[in-house]
Enzyme design. Structure first.
Site, PDB file in Angstrom:
ATOM      1  N   SER A 148      -8.058 -23.903   1.572  1.00 49.07           N
ATOM      2  CA  SER A 148      -7.947 -22.708   0.802  1.00 49.07           C
ATOM      3  C   SER A 148      -8.987 -21.559   1.190  1.00 49.07           C
ATOM      4  O   SER A 148     -10.011 -22.006   1.591  1.00 49.07           O
ATOM      5  CB  SER A 148      -8.424 -23.022  -0.605  1.00 49.07           C
ATOM      6  OG  SER A 148      -8.278 -22.060  -1.491  1.00 49.07           O
ATOM      7  N   ARG A 197     -14.867  -9.897  16.562  1.00 48.67           N
ATOM      8  CA  ARG A 197     -15.070 -10.990  17.284  1.00 48.67           C
ATOM      9  C   ARG A 197     -14.716 -12.312  16.467  1.00 48.67           C
ATOM     10  O   ARG A 197     -14.115 -13.466  17.101  1.00 48.67           O
ATOM     11  CB  ARG A 197     -16.737 -11.279  17.324  1.00 48.67           C
ATOM     12  CG  ARG A 197     -17.293 -10.393  18.519  1.00 48.67           C
ATOM     13  CD  ARG A 197     -16.780 -10.370  19.794  1.00 48.67           C
ATOM     14  NE  ARG A 197     -16.964  -9.359  20.874  1.00 48.67           N
ATOM     15  CZ  ARG A 197     -16.624  -8.098  20.783  1.00 48.67           C
ATOM     16  NH1 ARG A 197     -15.809  -7.628  19.992  1.00 48.67           N
ATOM     17  NH2 ARG A 197     -17.121  -7.244  21.812  1.00 48.67           N
ATOM     18  N   GLU A 229     -11.142 -12.497  16.604  1.00 47.20           N
ATOM     19  CA  GLU A 229     -10.755 -13.075  17.975  1.00 47.20           C
ATOM     20  C   GLU A 229     -10.992 -14.499  17.902  1.00 47.20           C
ATOM     21  O   GLU A 229     -10.155 -15.337  18.746  1.00 47.20           O
ATOM     22  CB  GLU A 229     -11.465 -12.530  18.884  1.00 47.20           C
ATOM     23  CG  GLU A 229     -11.241 -12.694  20.573  1.00 47.20           C
ATOM     24  CD  GLU A 229     -12.394 -11.724  21.483  1.00 47.20           C
ATOM     25  OE1 GLU A 229     -13.255 -12.163  21.517  1.00 47.20           O
ATOM     26  OE2 GLU A 229     -12.028 -10.859  22.149  1.00 47.20           O
TER      27      GLU A 229
END
Lengths: 157, 157, 157, 157, 157, 157, 157, 157, 157, 157
Positions: free
Chosen positions: B130, B104, B107
């Protein structure tokens, strides 16, 4: 370069995006609007607006009316391009990302993935954080060490 | 299952992690400690502690002393396993992740990557957030819609 | 072939690059300018200029003025193509590289990656060399064994 | 953590390396030697020594005599492990690298590959920089902006 | 089919090759010239000429003059397409090759790679055979068992 | 290092090879034999012998008798390991190769594949060069430019 | 649907095939010819004809004459498209195949590959079945269990 | 080598196969039985028997009794290893295959896949040839051109 | 957004689909028809109709007549686009899917694949569930926990 | 083979699964229990039980007590292996699946993915079917055409 403040649509990824992306970005560039100002006029978060521009989110009927005004695009065109269908998500760029900024986010998942899972499981039990019932925002903090980008992900468990 | 609150180390990923991971997780399981309690004793964030357990972060000399006490592991063993060398990061799991919870997060990068980039660029100019000068935390929020996981990423621009 | 001294843009990679790349390379070819001479006029390093031509770096307002003069391209066109948006880096070629010269650089990372990491960690501690706060140059050395290419990478720790 | 100055061999990559890597790193750890000190005793560059430890470079008969003394390992063992065969290079880690520090070097190739090629071709004509007739070094520079890692690659054209 | 003796350019790979490939192959087809005859007129090896046609090698000023005559193409066009820039090699086809004939060569590397390395190392010591300072030729031998293709690779050590 | 003349078996690839590879290489190392001397005693080409050692070729009954004598290995052991079964070819190393020397051969196929195909087709018509009815040899040439490796591939059309 | 008996050319794979594929399939569709009838007129096997249509096989001069008559296409056009060059095989579809019917054939190789090898080796010794000196046919058998597709592969050992 | 007639199990693929594969192949080797003789005793096709040995097919209770006799393995052991569970197919080797003989079959699918589909569709309509309700055999034919391997695939439509 | 109820065809996947997909979806959008209403008029399941629109299923002559009426498209055009040829399935999207909704189905196969196999084998014995002799439907259930999507797959064993 | 009714654990995938998988499957085999009978005793669905055996689902305290009785395994052992930690899902097999039965499910996603998405979006609007708040079952239907496997997926929208 302090004066560069407008994200535009790179021509090399246009083919992977819906027609609306081109329309929206062109108008945004012509009007010289930042996502911050559009988001403010639209009453949605900046990331949500950018996601909408990249075809990753849906526009409500109300969004379309406002976008038409903000961007100076005919409402009928926006309706044709934005009011129908459902987002076909996930195609904007390759994975793993080649764009360094996006790669850094990917790297965070690669390096901290199991750490997040361990902490989330201990806090919530077995389950998952939704990437769909989900909101996210980006903030800028400045301290004596410099500027910091703060990204917040908030997902339903 | 309310009583399940301890993240353990899955035997099938042990080979990809440094020796210290096994030592630390075994002691954590035996002492039945959550990352929350270890983090609290150690004075570091939960995610940092979990990252340390997965070999993605370094332990200071002080961390080692405290971990020895908290976990009941000989300080000399922790020193041998944790006080030398530098993390060889990024090997805990495959990319794209197959674990649904970690997927997830992946995604989110896949779908919102360009949106984040656009917002960050408009806020900060050209550059990068960063993933190294970086801190992150996980919080739990509860409202009438249920439980929400909130992950915050804070990186130097 | 001693007289071949101009890098041009291969038509087969144009699609992966921003519009500005075609404009800049066409003008460079027409004017028969080397990157060395453009860099010298522009006051930037050769690699930075080449990176700008390939869409991997940003042009300042001052760069645009000078490029317009050096290349004989309308300033308004360069502004439209170069003054907006942020580089969408990393798309010029495939990875692993198929071009032999670029592959050699890749091979150096493949073969010496851990050696560099070990040396850098021992010199600087845990951390990372930035690929963003970063400058690089290419020099030519000639000795009795022949010609040597010297590439220097300098990154913030 | 200022006191952490020794690179060690991560157990999870041992299987991809020759037997000598384990021997050399174990002795280095036991003697608490940096690559800098070994390189200085050996009269070779630090990166060359680290490459030798990772099985990417060959040891001369003289290197073996000196390494035996420096590391306190029986010369016969080093001879058996180092004096025969030829390096089977390129297996230390995956490509694309997952280790962030090594990834940054990979990213430089990804982003600047064509820029390097253009500059090198304009300076040297058609051809290639050797990754074999090749030397490389790592240096540390400090200025008021902080620490900088400087990597130099020098290859025969 | 004895009469089929002309290699042409498959339309499905044109996009991966420089503009010159199309020009050269069209003229070759129109003039019904084999690589053997072109190579003979040009005074270069057949493979070198074919490589030049596929954009893998450079043409000298003299080559361009001769090619213009041999192929009946305007010298100015060949100069525009061939006299500038440097080959962007390695893009003609996918790897692993799907074309059976090319796959057989790939298979030889797959099956005999380590055997070649062992023999080369024993003959030359540690090092590498250049694929750049390199010449190659194809010959046809006929004996009572039939026809044999003989490919010779000759590379600088 | 002039004295290093023996190819040995890298421990990290043993698992991909048949049992016989370990037996053969160990004996070769102990007897300090080059492939050249073994090939000469065996009356086969060097590459064929190396291929046999790497499990890519079959040994005849006669080969086994001779190898037993040359290497000082019990004939019964060689028979058990070499006289049965059929080579399961192609597993010695990864493709694309990561070993630089083997990669150079791969690169030749990548860059010259279509050129070879064009020349072969024009010389032989439609068809294929066998990688099975196939012999190959490696030779060393020295001229005033240095040493040259010459690899010859000869395959049935 | 009993009446659907004509294979046509899917527009989404046209780009991977030679120009002749489009010509041949369009004529076949217009004339409403099955491969069976074309093969019968041409005196070649059905699979060979289909392979020719997909650009995987060559047409003889005689084939071209007959195809011109059968398909009603100008002989000169077929000559231009079919009489020159050599097939660039293997590009019709992706591997692993995504088309279920073709995937089933792939799956047979995946599941039975070693079984075929074992049987072939025991019957023929070490060697290989040619995929080039090769013929193949498809037959339909009907019994009380239904229809059966029978594919025969016949290759030179 | 006329006398080599027994397929054995390559040690490097044992880990991907069920325990029964090792048992069956060891007994086959010790008894020096070909698949032809086992198939004949068992009353099944050779390929089916080889597939059973490689764990790609199931053994009936009757097969187990007969195999115990033919191979001289305790029936109880064969029952434990063969009478339970269901084949976990498809893991014997990598895809694309690296073994040349198996690759040739793969190549046939790659080159002729669409031709087979076209012919099968025209003969049977839309649908698929089963790779499960499926039988296959290997035959050897000899004519004046040499030996031919004939593989027949017969699948339910 | 309650009013958004029409699936449309995303322009970025049009190239992978047959011509008919564009025709069908355009007419559907213009007529503002849901798949539910088309399926109801056509007398086929919704998923079958959607599959037909995406070129994954065939239309019968009767379907074509009805579709012409329902969608207001000339019957001759639908016949030309739908009545010939056979579906070239499996190309609509990449695998693994990047679209989150489709990825969830993929994830179910990834996580539950072996569980399904175990249950199916215990219920049916060795064999396979056909993905071709196969029907599927989607239903919506609502209970006090919210809305549930119910997908049923029914395949011949 | 009617009598084969027990799914067992293939030894070649054990390494990818948690320790509990081996324990559970061994006991199941020894007791000769089907998933149907275990599920019935446990009061959970068959697929859920199989998923638990493959380490894809969690066992409640109550499940552990019952499993201890049903399988005859010490409760303390099951507690140690099942009562702690959280499933590390998704590692049982490779994707794309090589097992034909599991591949068929994958193929359904590949072919019908967009059709499902279109139907689900039209029924539910934009959103997603959860693969986590999710239940699934397998049923067997028999009609005059034979046996049918019916898989039902039910996920929260």
């Amino acid at each position: 370069m302090a004066e560069r403040t407008l994200a535009t649509l790179d021509s090399s990824i246009v083919d992977r995006l819906p027609t609306s992306s081109r329309t929206l970005f062109q108008a945004k560039t012509q009007k010289a609007l930042t996502f911050e100002s559009i988001a403010s006029s639209l009453g949605r978060s900046e990331v949500a607006v950018a996601a909408l521009f990249y075809g990753q989110a849906t526009a409500s009927a109300d969004d379309i009316v406002k976008l038409s005004e903000i961007l100076g695009v005919e409402k009928s065109q926006l309706e044709a391009e934005l009011a129908q269908g459902f987002p076909d998500r996930g195609r904007a760029g390759p994975m793993p990302p080649v764009e360094p900024l996006i790669y850094r986010l990917y790297e965070i998942v690669q390096n901290y993935g199991y750490a997040y899972k361990a902490i989330l499981n201990e806090k919530f039990g077995d389950g998952i954080m939704s990437a769909i019932s989900f909101s996210t925002k980006v903030e800028k903090e400045v301290d004596d060490k410099g500027e910091w980008a703060v990204i917040t992900l908030r997902g339903k468990w």
